[in-house]
Scaffold this active site. Structure first.
Site, PDB file in Angstrom:
ATOM      1  N   GLU A   1      37.439 -30.301 -12.572  1.00 58.83           N
ATOM      2  CA  GLU A   1      38.859 -30.600 -12.785  1.00 58.83           C
ATOM      3  C   GLU A   1      39.688 -29.963 -11.657  1.00 58.83           C
ATOM      4  O   GLU A   1      40.723 -30.485 -11.271  1.00 58.83           O
ATOM      5  CB  GLU A   1      39.333 -30.089 -14.159  1.00 58.83           C
ATOM      6  CG  GLU A   1      40.622 -30.751 -14.628  1.00 58.83           C
ATOM      7  CD  GLU A   1      40.924 -30.533 -16.106  1.00 58.83           C
ATOM      8  OE1 GLU A   1      40.887 -31.486 -16.890  1.00 58.83           O
ATOM      9  OE2 GLU A   1      41.213 -29.378 -16.470  1.00 58.83           O
TER      10      GLU A   1
ATOM     11  N   GLU B   1      43.894 -35.486 -29.089  1.00 61.64           N
ATOM     12  CA  GLU B   1      42.730 -35.041 -29.864  1.00 61.64           C
ATOM     13  C   GLU B   1      43.112 -33.859 -30.754  1.00 61.64           C
ATOM     14  O   GLU B   1      42.807 -33.819 -31.944  1.00 61.64           O
ATOM     15  CB  GLU B   1      41.583 -34.602 -28.936  1.00 61.64           C
ATOM     16  CG  GLU B   1      40.934 -35.728 -28.148  1.00 61.64           C
ATOM     17  CD  GLU B   1      41.572 -35.957 -26.801  1.00 61.64           C
ATOM     18  OE1 GLU B   1      42.759 -35.601 -26.618  1.00 61.64           O
ATOM     19  OE2 GLU B   1      40.874 -36.504 -25.919  1.00 61.64           O
TER      20      GLU B   1
ATOM     21  N   LYS C   1      47.928 -25.944 -24.791  1.00 61.82           N
ATOM     22  CA  LYS C   1      48.995 -25.523 -23.878  1.00 61.82           C
ATOM     23  C   LYS C   1      50.239 -26.386 -24.092  1.00 61.82           C
ATOM     24  O   LYS C   1      51.335 -25.877 -24.241  1.00 61.82           O
ATOM     25  CB  LYS C   1      48.489 -25.621 -22.426  1.00 61.82           C
ATOM     26  CG  LYS C   1      49.541 -25.281 -21.410  1.00 61.82           C
ATOM     27  CD  LYS C   1      49.015 -25.320 -19.996  1.00 61.82           C
ATOM     28  CE  LYS C   1      50.188 -25.167 -19.030  1.00 61.82           C
ATOM     29  NZ  LYS C   1      49.801 -25.225 -17.635  1.00 61.82           N
TER      30      LYS C   1
ATOM     31  N   HIS D   1      11.431 -26.791 -18.957  1.00 63.61           N
ATOM     32  CA  HIS D   1      10.590 -27.761 -19.666  1.00 63.61           C
ATOM     33  C   HIS D   1      11.291 -29.102 -19.800  1.00 63.61           C
ATOM     34  O   HIS D   1      10.913 -29.923 -20.632  1.00 63.61           O
ATOM     35  CB  HIS D   1      10.198 -27.195 -21.035  1.00 63.61           C
ATOM     36  CG  HIS D   1       9.395 -25.934 -20.886  1.00 63.61           C
ATOM     37  ND1 HIS D   1       8.028 -25.928 -20.716  1.00 63.61           N
ATOM     38  CD2 HIS D   1       9.792 -24.635 -20.809  1.00 63.61           C
ATOM     39  CE1 HIS D   1       7.610 -24.677 -20.582  1.00 63.61           C
ATOM     40  NE2 HIS D   1       8.667 -23.876 -20.616  1.00 63.61           N
TER      41      HIS D   1
ATOM     42  N   GLY E   1      45.389 -24.918 -17.747  1.00 66.82           N
ATOM     43  CA  GLY E   1      44.551 -25.025 -18.948  1.00 66.82           C
ATOM     44  C   GLY E   1      43.167 -24.432 -18.752  1.00 66.82           C
ATOM     45  O   GLY E   1      42.667 -23.674 -19.598  1.00 66.82           O
ATOM     46  N   ARG E   2      42.545 -24.740 -17.626  1.00 65.78           N
ATOM     47  CA  ARG E   2      41.166 -24.261 -17.408  1.00 65.78           C
ATOM     48  C   ARG E   2      41.116 -22.796 -16.971  1.00 65.78           C
ATOM     49  O   ARG E   2      40.031 -22.256 -16.740  1.00 65.78           O
ATOM     50  CB  ARG E   2      40.452 -25.178 -16.405  1.00 65.78           C
ATOM     51  CG  ARG E   2      41.182 -25.384 -15.100  1.00 65.78           C
ATOM     52  CD  ARG E   2      40.574 -26.551 -14.312  1.00 65.78           C
ATOM     53  NE  ARG E   2      41.323 -26.899 -13.123  1.00 65.78           N
ATOM     54  CZ  ARG E   2      42.380 -27.717 -13.105  1.00 65.78           C
ATOM     55  NH1 ARG E   2      42.823 -28.249 -14.226  1.00 65.78           N
ATOM     56  NH2 ARG E   2      43.005 -27.992 -11.980  1.00 65.78           N
TER      57      ARG E   2
ATOM     58  N   LYS F   1      43.994 -41.597 -20.675  1.00 68.08           N
ATOM     59  CA  LYS F   1      44.803 -41.256 -21.853  1.00 68.08           C
ATOM     60  C   LYS F   1      45.776 -42.399 -22.167  1.00 68.08           C
ATOM     61  O   LYS F   1      45.933 -42.803 -23.320  1.00 68.08           O
ATOM     62  CB  LYS F   1      45.633 -39.983 -21.593  1.00 68.08           C
ATOM     63  CG  LYS F   1      44.833 -38.704 -21.510  1.00 68.08           C
ATOM     64  CD  LYS F   1      45.790 -37.515 -21.342  1.00 68.08           C
ATOM     65  CE  LYS F   1      45.077 -36.221 -21.033  1.00 68.08           C
ATOM     66  NZ  LYS F   1      45.967 -35.106 -20.707  1.00 68.08           N
TER      67      LYS F   1
HETATM   68  O1  F6P Z   1      43.302 -33.636 -20.140  1.00 64.30           O
HETATM   69  C1  F6P Z   1      43.014 -32.512 -19.386  1.00 64.30           C
HETATM   70  C2  F6P Z   1      43.699 -31.306 -19.922  1.00 64.30           C
HETATM   71  O2  F6P Z   1      45.047 -31.336 -19.604  1.00 64.30           O
HETATM   72  C3  F6P Z   1      43.046 -30.018 -19.430  1.00 64.30           C
HETATM   73  O3  F6P Z   1      43.485 -29.653 -18.191  1.00 64.30           O
HETATM   74  C4  F6P Z   1      43.399 -29.086 -20.519  1.00 64.30           C
HETATM   75  O4  F6P Z   1      42.607 -27.933 -20.489  1.00 64.30           O
HETATM   76  C5  F6P Z   1      43.156 -29.951 -21.733  1.00 64.30           C
HETATM   77  O5  F6P Z   1      43.599 -31.223 -21.338  1.00 64.30           O
HETATM   78  C6  F6P Z   1      43.844 -29.530 -22.983  1.00 64.30           C
HETATM   79  O6  F6P Z   1      45.227 -29.487 -22.825  1.00 64.30           O
HETATM   80  P1  F6P Z   1      46.144 -28.740 -23.868  1.00 64.30           P
HETATM   81  O7  F6P Z   1      45.758 -27.326 -23.877  1.00 64.30           O
HETATM   82  O8  F6P Z   1      47.555 -28.963 -23.382  1.00 64.30           O
HETATM   83  O9  F6P Z   1      45.920 -29.378 -25.223  1.00 64.30           O
END
Ligand code: F6P
Length: 518
Positions: free
Chosen positions: A346, A209, A203, A377, A260-261, A486
């Protein structure tokens, strides 16, 4: 819109009295014996999803009190504010409008602004689905790698797996989320650059990452002799400018009002659209829209997300259950628990209300689990005989999509048997073989695991989380709690380079030195 926090509603005390009076010692077996209508009374048909809530520690009077709570807290007005696109995400001053992503193009709109946003949604959707069809038709592309994390990974990954029986057989889907290079390296080792499409899903297009993995993928692509970035990379983002700067010219956008979620319904859903095709993706959106309409229009007492959300309040704030086990009895739904963890924790893992005041009660329970029958199990021992009561939410699908004889009946027999065993228990004087029973569970039943049914199931979960968050008075749509780690990781990454341990606590300093030793 007036919104009242649940503990300030007049009926909150009546709920506490109901709990003290008969809620704490409620006995499911007696409840079924006393009421032949209990199954009908506590089950609810919603679009594509039937919910059996009858094996929960709840009687009709308490449910009435919970419905009064929803009324006193202003749930309907708050829900309508979300549907209207009001900026209910008050700490980020944003609308919460993922519902618009699954609203049909010709649906009536309440304002010129909504009509304009809906038009943008549909032109982007059309472009994204045309691209998905183009990729599906392109036999030279055999591997699609989604690089994204959190909402830019969990949703598409869960949904692609769930709908694998609808997927294009010639496309292998890969998901790389972790900054741990083992994940990307293992994926790249399987790929041929000339046959691969990378989707960089973020987003913000700033998540460390994703940016690290995308940069490594781009370097790998070049090292393999790849030059045509426009053909082999696409970005799914609200930050099209940053994607362009990164070197990606093909982008599918979305908007800051998509959390995002909650972004699976947007361009972030492209991996799913490639897997199941444009018609499948449209059916997925339509299933979610059907659930949206149910949430918006069905009376509160016959509204499945409302009934589930109210049960969540009853369990978390009166019974003080702190987790919920999610048990999908369908192996294709095995990523559902992970998806629900982000959705619920979240959203509702908050310790202050929307005004910033500290909450005097518990919020998000921990959803956790594995697919059935595997969980049986592993940890079902604890569910049956442990000291803590953990409500279980079973998800089952009536019709199988394989032809292997006997399996599905056994699977369904197991889901019913587990729910029955949790409730009935078994008396045994010896202790070790005694099952106390009276352990609650819900069953969500789909007729078939189709794109539309999955869309409805996920929208149902979004709305039940909305309901509990609404009554808790929190902002379910920000996520400040992920920020501190972060910032600290950035600082520590530098220190790992230069060895500077000044100002660090003793443990972090000690570990830093150990990690720097050859
Ligand atoms: O760190 C949490 C978060 O902001 C989530 O809410 C989001 O889904 C995820 O990181 C990834 O964010 P982005 O889509 O901006 O890379």
């Amino acid at each position: 819109m007036t919104r009242l926090r649940c503990d300030r509603a007049p009926v909150w005390h009546a709920l506490q009295s109901a709990f003290d009076d008969h809620g704490r010692n409620f006995d499911l077996r007696q409840a079924f014996a006393a009421d032949p209508q209990r199954f009908a009374r506590f089950s609810q048909q919603a679009p594509y999803v039937f919910g059996d809530l009858s094996k929960n520690l709840l009687d009709a009077d308490t449910e009435q009190l919970l419905l009064r709570l929803a009324d006193q807290c202003g749930l309907a007005a708050y829900r309508d504010a979300m549907f209207a696109g009001d900026a209910i995400n008050n700490t980020e001053h944003r609308a919460v409008w993922h519902l618009l992503l699954r609203t049909p193009a010709d649906a009536p709109t309440a304002s010129a602004f909504e009509a304009a946003e809906l038009a943008k949604v549909h032109s982007t959707l059309d472009a994204m689905l045309a691209f998905a069809e183009q990729v599906r038709a392109d036999d030279a592309i055999t591997d699609i790698v989604n690089i994204g994390i959190g909402g830019s990974d969990l949703g598409p990954q869960m949904a692609v797996l769930a709908l694998q029986t609808f997927a294009h057989p010639g496309k292998r889907m890969h998901f790389v989320s972790n900054v741990d290079g083992h994940e990307l390296a293992a994926t790249l080792a399987q790929l041929d650059a000339s046959r691969t499409l990378f989707l960089v899903a973020s987003k913000t297009f700033t998540t460390i990452e994703t940016m690290t993995n995308a940069a490594s993928a781009k370097r790998w692509f070049a090292a393999q002799g790849g030059t045509d970035i426009a053909r082999h990379f696409a970005a799914l983002t609200t930050n099209v400018a940053a994607a362009r700067e990164f070197g990606i010219s093909t982008s599918f956008g979305f908007w800051d009002w998509v959390g995002g979620r909650y972004s699976l319904w947007s361009a972030i859903g492209l991996p799913l659209a490639i897997a199941i095709g444009a018609a499948g993706f449209r059916a997925f959106l339509a299933g979610a829209h059907a659930m949206d309409t149910h949430f918006r229009k069905a009376p509160m007492a016959a509204n499945l997300p409302v009934r589930l959300g109210l049960l969540d309040i009853w369990y978390r704030n009166f019974h003080h259950f702190s987790s919920r086990s999610v048990a999908p009895y369908h192996s294709a739904l095995r990523r559902l628990p992970a998806y629900l963890q982000q959705l619920e924790m979240e959203s509702n893992g908050k310790r202050v209300d929307a005004s910033g005041a500290t909450l005097p009660f518990g919020t998000a329970p921990v959803p956790w689990g594995e697919s059935g029958t595997n969980g049986q199990h592993a940890y079902f021992q604890m569910l049956h005989q442990g000291t803590d009561v953990v409500p279980v939410e079973f998800v089952a699908v009536k019709k199988p999509r394989h032809g292997l004889e006997g399996h599905h009946d056994l699977l369904l027999a197991n889901v019913l048997a587990q729910a029955q065993a949790l409730m009935q228990g078994k008396a045994d004087a010896g202790g070790h073989k005694h099952f106390p029973g009276n352990r609650p569970s819900t069953l969500l039943l789909l007729d078939d695991l189709t794109p539309a049914a999955l869309g409805a199931l996920i929208a149902l979960q979004e709305h039940r989380v909305f309901v509990s968050g609404a009554l808790w008075g929190i902002n379910s749509f920000d996520q400040w709690g992920v920020e501190l780690g972060k910032v600290l990781a950035k600082d520590i990454a530098q220190r790992l380079h230069n060895g500077d341990a000044s100002g660090l606590d003793g443990s972090t300093a000690g570990l830093l030195q150990m990690l720097r030793q050859p």
